[in-house]
Design an enzyme around this catalytic site. Sequence first.
Site, PDB file in Angstrom:
ATOM      1  N   THR A  80       0.852  -1.183   0.000  1.00  0.00           N
ATOM      2  CA  THR A  80       0.000   0.000   0.000  1.00  0.00           C
ATOM      3  C   THR A  80       0.893   1.240   0.000  1.00  0.00           C
ATOM      4  OG1 THR A  80      -1.710  -1.140   1.223  1.00  0.00           O
ATOM      5  CG2 THR A  80      -1.666   1.246   1.440  1.00  0.00           C
ATOM      6  N   ARG A 118     -13.823  -7.516  -1.537  1.00  0.00           N
ATOM      7  CA  ARG A 118     -13.225  -7.214  -0.213  1.00  0.00           C
ATOM      8  C   ARG A 118     -12.681  -5.785  -0.207  1.00  0.00           C
ATOM      9  NH1 ARG A 118      -7.904  -5.371   1.513  1.00  0.00           N
ATOM     10  NH2 ARG A 118      -7.486  -6.198   3.566  1.00  0.00           N
ATOM     11  N   VAL A 119     -12.982  -5.055   0.858  1.00  0.00           N
ATOM     12  CA  VAL A 119     -12.427  -3.710   1.031  1.00  0.00           C
ATOM     13  C   VAL A 119     -11.672  -3.702   2.353  1.00  0.00           C
ATOM     14  CG1 VAL A 119     -12.951  -1.266   1.297  1.00  0.00           C
ATOM     15  CG2 VAL A 119     -14.315  -2.661  -0.265  1.00  0.00           C
ATOM     16  N   GLY A 174      -0.523  -1.930   5.862  1.00  0.00           N
ATOM     17  CA  GLY A 174      -0.411  -3.209   6.577  1.00  0.00           C
ATOM     18  C   GLY A 174      -1.662  -4.043   6.428  1.00  0.00           C
TER      19      GLY A 174
HETATM   20  N1  GLY Z   1      -3.683  -2.084   3.897  1.00  0.00           N
HETATM   21  C1  GLY Z   1      -4.225  -2.459   2.659  1.00  0.00           C
HETATM   22  C2  GLY Z   1      -5.256  -3.478   2.732  1.00  0.00           C
HETATM   23  O1  GLY Z   1      -5.247  -4.317   3.634  1.00  0.00           O
HETATM   24  O2  GLY Z   1      -6.116  -3.494   1.888  1.00  0.00           O
END
Ligand code: GLY
Length: 304
Positions: A173, A201-202, A225
């Site tokens: 990320t 999924r978000v 993370g």
């Molecule tokens: N930190 C990015 C995610 O888990 O989608």
Amino acid sequence: MSGISQPRLIVHGGAWNIPDELDTDHLNGVRRAVEQVYPALEKGMPALDAVEKAVNILEEDPTFDAGRGAFLNERGEIELDAMVMDGATLNFGAVAAVQNILHPVSLARRVMEKTEHHFLVGSGAQLFARRMNIPELGPEELLTERELSFYRKIKNDPTFYTRKPFEAHPMDTVGAVAMDIHGNLAVATSTGGTPRKLSGRVGDTPVVGAGAYADNHSGAVSATGWGESILRVLLSKTACDLFLAHSPGEAARKAIQILQQKARGLGGIIGINRSGEYAFAHNTRKMAFAYPRLSGQIIAQIKV
Ligand code: GLY
């Protein structure tokens, strides 16, 4: 805020167990984002423009799990999440599960500025991108050979589970936090999420207070993370609140302790407090980040 002050910019390229042979790509990527954006910030670029521009540079870089180079989901597709927030107004824009767009953070900014809403997802976000004339690319233009072969390797692996990537695989990320010459703070975060995630999924990235938060009265933070754990403790807002009572380094460390102790989480944060002091912490083996010192020298680090 009044007066002109020296601006601040800090960017990250993910917190995880980055293999040593990928250190250079990560360091070069985060350094390039600071090198290309900081001079404009010094000349008066607003913080919001700076974080969007810095994240655009990282989204284009195939090193990171954002824009080009993102992970594939269970169906072998790329679904992207992003958010941008303005610390002067608490206004924010976010998008989730968008496809075929190189710069989801710019789409998030359009949501913030061109709609009366904050958060668009999936096909609605996609339709909005078309209305905004944001170019849609073929899926192959975001796909890298590295992620295709990783997907093929884990696709049918029953021992693969979500937390594992943070121990063994990329979690890249990207994010940026800036304070402009007027003292306004802004933050942007962008991601491809986790490998082989369920379609739809978000994670934390586009959720206000989790993947990012900015408030001129406390500070601004971008998180990276394991998204499910970051969501549980609203990591970015937690860190911003801690800025009010602690030094920036202490606040960042305490926020990561909360992530670890309350949610068994793994990740990292970068931030700037309301006084313009930098903050960073992570509990993964490495986190790639960069920022300019007051002397102008750019520091690019992969470990605290
Ligand atoms: N930190 C990015 C995610 O888990 O989608």
